[in-house]
Design a protein around this motif. Structure first.
Motif, PDB file in Angstrom:
ATOM      1  N   MET A 121       0.717  -1.316   0.119  1.00 23.68           N
ATOM      2  CA  MET A 121      -0.066   0.007   0.153  1.00 23.68           C
ATOM      3  C   MET A 121       0.871   1.225   0.002  1.00 23.68           C
ATOM      4  O   MET A 121       0.194   2.105  -0.557  1.00 23.68           O
ATOM      5  N   ILE A 122       1.944   0.979   0.627  1.00 21.17           N
ATOM      6  CA  ILE A 122       2.944   2.201   0.613  1.00 21.17           C
ATOM      7  C   ILE A 122       3.317   2.733  -1.129  1.00 21.17           C
ATOM      8  O   ILE A 122       3.340   3.719  -1.468  1.00 21.17           O
ATOM      9  N   TYR A 123       3.658   1.445  -1.546  1.00 24.91           N
ATOM     10  CA  TYR A 123       4.001   1.805  -3.071  1.00 24.91           C
ATOM     11  C   TYR A 123       2.999   2.134  -3.612  1.00 24.91           C
ATOM     12  O   TYR A 123       3.236   3.132  -4.868  1.00 24.91           O
ATOM     13  N   VAL A 124       1.646   1.840  -3.617  1.00 24.16           N
ATOM     14  CA  VAL A 124       0.681   2.240  -4.570  1.00 24.16           C
ATOM     15  C   VAL A 124      -0.014   3.396  -4.166  1.00 24.16           C
ATOM     16  O   VAL A 124       0.056   4.330  -5.044  1.00 24.16           O
ATOM     17  N   PHE A 125      -0.014   3.793  -2.940  1.00 21.87           N
ATOM     18  CA  PHE A 125      -1.003   4.835  -2.685  1.00 21.87           C
ATOM     19  C   PHE A 125      -0.041   6.010  -2.094  1.00 21.87           C
ATOM     20  O   PHE A 125      -0.508   7.290  -2.478  1.00 21.87           O
ATOM     21  N   ALA A 126       1.109   5.778  -1.528  1.00 25.31           N
ATOM     22  CA  ALA A 126       1.953   6.885  -1.166  1.00 25.31           C
ATOM     23  C   ALA A 126       2.911   7.101  -2.509  1.00 25.31           C
ATOM     24  O   ALA A 126       3.106   8.305  -2.639  1.00 25.31           O
ATOM     25  N   PRO A 139       0.372  10.087   2.866  1.00 21.87           N
ATOM     26  CA  PRO A 139       2.035  10.090   3.212  1.00 21.87           C
ATOM     27  C   PRO A 139       2.274   8.697   3.451  1.00 21.87           C
ATOM     28  O   PRO A 139       1.632   7.889   3.787  1.00 21.87           O
ATOM     29  N   ALA A 140       3.815   8.508   3.147  1.00 23.21           N
ATOM     30  CA  ALA A 140       4.166   7.066   3.222  1.00 23.21           C
ATOM     31  C   ALA A 140       4.484   6.709   4.730  1.00 23.21           C
ATOM     32  O   ALA A 140       4.745   5.537   4.827  1.00 23.21           O
ATOM     33  N   GLY A 141       4.700   7.640   5.608  1.00 22.95           N
ATOM     34  CA  GLY A 141       4.964   7.390   7.037  1.00 22.95           C
ATOM     35  C   GLY A 141       4.848   8.698   7.954  1.00 22.95           C
ATOM     36  O   GLY A 141       4.687   9.635   7.424  1.00 22.95           O
ATOM     37  N   GLY A 142       5.165   8.462   9.048  1.00 20.27           N
ATOM     38  CA  GLY A 142       5.379   9.860   9.773  1.00 20.27           C
ATOM     39  C   GLY A 142       3.783   9.987  10.649  1.00 20.27           C
ATOM     40  O   GLY A 142       2.918   9.360   9.830  1.00 20.27           O
ATOM     41  N   PHE A 143       3.966  10.897  11.662  1.00 21.40           N
ATOM     42  CA  PHE A 143       2.657  11.262  12.072  1.00 21.40           C
ATOM     43  C   PHE A 143       2.739  12.730  12.664  1.00 21.40           C
ATOM     44  O   PHE A 143       3.540  13.062  13.332  1.00 21.40           O
ATOM     45  N   PRO A 144       1.795  13.472  11.984  1.00 23.16           N
ATOM     46  CA  PRO A 144       2.230  14.827  12.066  1.00 23.16           C
ATOM     47  C   PRO A 144       1.423  15.638  13.647  1.00 23.16           C
ATOM     48  O   PRO A 144       2.210  16.485  13.753  1.00 23.16           O
ATOM     49  N   GLY A 145       0.570  14.449  14.199  1.00 21.16           N
ATOM     50  CA  GLY A 145       0.216  15.084  15.660  1.00 21.16           C
ATOM     51  C   GLY A 145      -1.055  15.513  15.490  1.00 21.16           C
ATOM     52  O   GLY A 145      -1.341  16.043  14.574  1.00 21.16           O
ATOM     53  N   TRP A 146      -1.929  15.319  16.406  1.00 18.40           N
ATOM     54  CA  TRP A 146      -3.290  15.867  16.630  1.00 18.40           C
ATOM     55  C   TRP A 146      -3.389  17.577  16.522  1.00 18.40           C
ATOM     56  O   TRP A 146      -4.260  17.955  16.154  1.00 18.40           O
ATOM     57  N   LEU A 183      -2.919   7.736   9.355  1.00 23.17           N
ATOM     58  CA  LEU A 183      -3.138   6.533  10.016  1.00 23.17           C
ATOM     59  C   LEU A 183      -3.953   5.530   9.205  1.00 23.17           C
ATOM     60  O   LEU A 183      -4.274   4.410   9.444  1.00 23.17           O
ATOM     61  N   LEU A 184      -4.415   5.962   7.914  1.00 26.67           N
ATOM     62  CA  LEU A 184      -5.149   5.469   7.026  1.00 26.67           C
ATOM     63  C   LEU A 184      -4.402   4.200   6.520  1.00 26.67           C
ATOM     64  O   LEU A 184      -5.089   2.825   6.683  1.00 26.67           O
ATOM     65  N   LEU A 185      -3.339   4.323   6.046  1.00 24.24           N
ATOM     66  CA  LEU A 185      -2.891   3.217   5.488  1.00 24.24           C
ATOM     67  C   LEU A 185      -2.402   2.002   6.537  1.00 24.24           C
ATOM     68  O   LEU A 185      -2.520   0.821   6.395  1.00 24.24           O
ATOM     69  N   PRO A 186      -1.627   2.442   7.723  1.00 23.88           N
ATOM     70  CA  PRO A 186      -1.150   1.512   8.794  1.00 23.88           C
ATOM     71  C   PRO A 186      -2.736   0.663   9.241  1.00 23.88           C
ATOM     72  O   PRO A 186      -2.653  -0.414   9.582  1.00 23.88           O
ATOM     73  N   SER A 187      -3.735   1.374   9.355  1.00 20.32           N
ATOM     74  CA  SER A 187      -4.975   0.731   9.770  1.00 20.32           C
ATOM     75  C   SER A 187      -5.544  -0.028   8.981  1.00 20.32           C
ATOM     76  O   SER A 187      -5.776  -1.278   9.401  1.00 20.32           O
ATOM     77  N   LEU A 188      -5.508   0.226   7.503  1.00 18.22           N
ATOM     78  CA  LEU A 188      -5.869  -0.925   6.535  1.00 18.22           C
ATOM     79  C   LEU A 188      -4.847  -2.082   6.432  1.00 18.22           C
ATOM     80  O   LEU A 188      -5.454  -2.995   6.440  1.00 18.22           O
ATOM     81  N   ALA A 189      -3.656  -1.535   6.878  1.00 19.74           N
ATOM     82  CA  ALA A 189      -2.490  -2.899   6.699  1.00 19.74           C
ATOM     83  C   ALA A 189      -3.000  -4.019   7.903  1.00 19.74           C
ATOM     84  O   ALA A 189      -2.753  -5.028   7.848  1.00 19.74           O
ATOM     85  N   LEU A 190      -3.206  -3.235   9.080  1.00 22.93           N
ATOM     86  CA  LEU A 190      -3.624  -4.115  10.033  1.00 22.93           C
ATOM     87  C   LEU A 190      -5.000  -4.755   9.911  1.00 22.93           C
ATOM     88  O   LEU A 190      -5.214  -5.807  10.672  1.00 22.93           O
TER      89      LEU A 190
END
Length: 315
Positions: A151-156, A163-170, A181-188
């Motif tokens: 998913m990182i390759y396809v969507f990012a 984004p391919a990674g990182g967290f900007p903070g709330w 959090l969308l891609l990691p949530s989907l991967a999980l």
């Protein structure tokens, strides 16, 4: 219902007590000097002596255990030697990433799995059933980090949608944080959805063979109404069990995914604490995760009683 809840809460407290004894005992019986383990072989005798004093290693074992438990009861998980800050602050900073990640993953998993499971059960032995369960088998077999990399390759990388990674903070806005959090949530969620879909199908097939389902159909009730209203509710006990286990896994088992996406969550914190031999952080996070599992199991037991009131009498 009150007796039911009190019994479940009592079992939860007993589980926490046993888990605390096990966690403390395992770290206590580990070979070697804990201070030397944390500071490394090149530590000076003075540094080792100061670390032993700070960790209270000279006190009796029972005193150290009750001091540790008493501190956690008032929110004092100790102080990290690596980060030079209270463990509870580290956990608070990380849990605001891991908890939403687990919740979003569970929502996605449930939203995918239950319709697929019902669809497959309603078409048992047909093409739709075979195709759905075939895809579910692939989802069970493929590890979540492979989905993450794909998913990182396809969507990012290719589509540049997220984004391919990182967290900007709330603090930088809810949507940028949720987007990260969308891609990691989907991967999980995908492997868990595959498991839940298979369980839902099996539970639905067992229920669809019951007499009351045939009676409902004989009365002329719409097929979709029978499936969603009558069959699904009575098939929810095993489904709720798996959902409870999955949430605990999603909260505690995110080490690989959080490292793939470089998310500052509990999984990454545990990984860093283990590599840096920060045992106090490991103890605190493990007890927090055990407590979360206990709370989730209590909630699942309550949902059992809501779905099937007969369980209130039996338990």
């Amino acid at each position: 219902m009150t007796a039911f809840l009190l019994k479940r809460i009592g079992i939860g407290f007993l589980t926490l007590l046993i888990a605390s004894v096990v966690v403390f005992s395992v770290l206590e019986i580990l070979p070697g000097d804990p201070a030397l383990l944390m500071l490394g072989m090149n530590a000076t005798p003075e540094a080792l002596a100061a670390m032993r004093e700070q960790m209270g290693l000279g006190d009796p074992v029972l005193l150290r255990y009750f001091s540790w438990i008493g501190g956690m009861l008032v929110g004092d998980f100790g102080r990290s030697f690596t980060y030079s800050s209270p463990v509870i602050e580290l956990i608070t900073e990380r849990v605001i990433v891991s908890l939403p990640l687990a919740i979003i993953s569970l929502i996605l998993s449930t939203a995918i799995a239950i319709p697929v499971g019902i669809f497959a059960a309603a078409r048992r032995g047909r093409v739709g059933d075979t195709a759905s369960m075939g895809l579910a088998q692939v989802g069970v077999a493929v590890p979540n980090f492979w989905f993450a990399l794909l998913m990182i390759y396809v969507f990012a990388v290719w589509l540049r949608m997220v984004p391919a990674g990182g967290f900007p903070g709330w603090g930088n806005g809810i949507w940028p944080a949720l987007k990260s959090l969308l891609l990691p949530s989907l991967a999980l969620a995908l492997p868990q959805a595959a498991i839940l879909a298979r369980v839902t199908r099996s539970a639905m097939l067992e229920v669809l063979g019951e007499d009351y389902i045939r009676t409902a159909r004989a009365k002329g009730m719409p097929r979709q109404y029978v499936l969603w209203r009558h069959a699904l509710r009575n098939a929810m006990i095993p489904v709720l069990t798996i959902m409870g286990l999955q949430f605990s896994f999603l909260l505690a088992g995110t080490i690989i995914i959080e490292n793939v996406f470089y998310l500052p969550g509990l999984g990454r914190l545990v990984f860093q604490a283990i590599t840096q031999r920060d045992l106090i952080v490991v103890e605190g996070v493990i007890m927090l995760l055990v407590a979360s599992v206990v709370v989730v199991n209590i909630i699942v037991d309550i949902l059992y009683a809501v779905v099937d009131p007969r369980l209130r009498v039996r338990t």
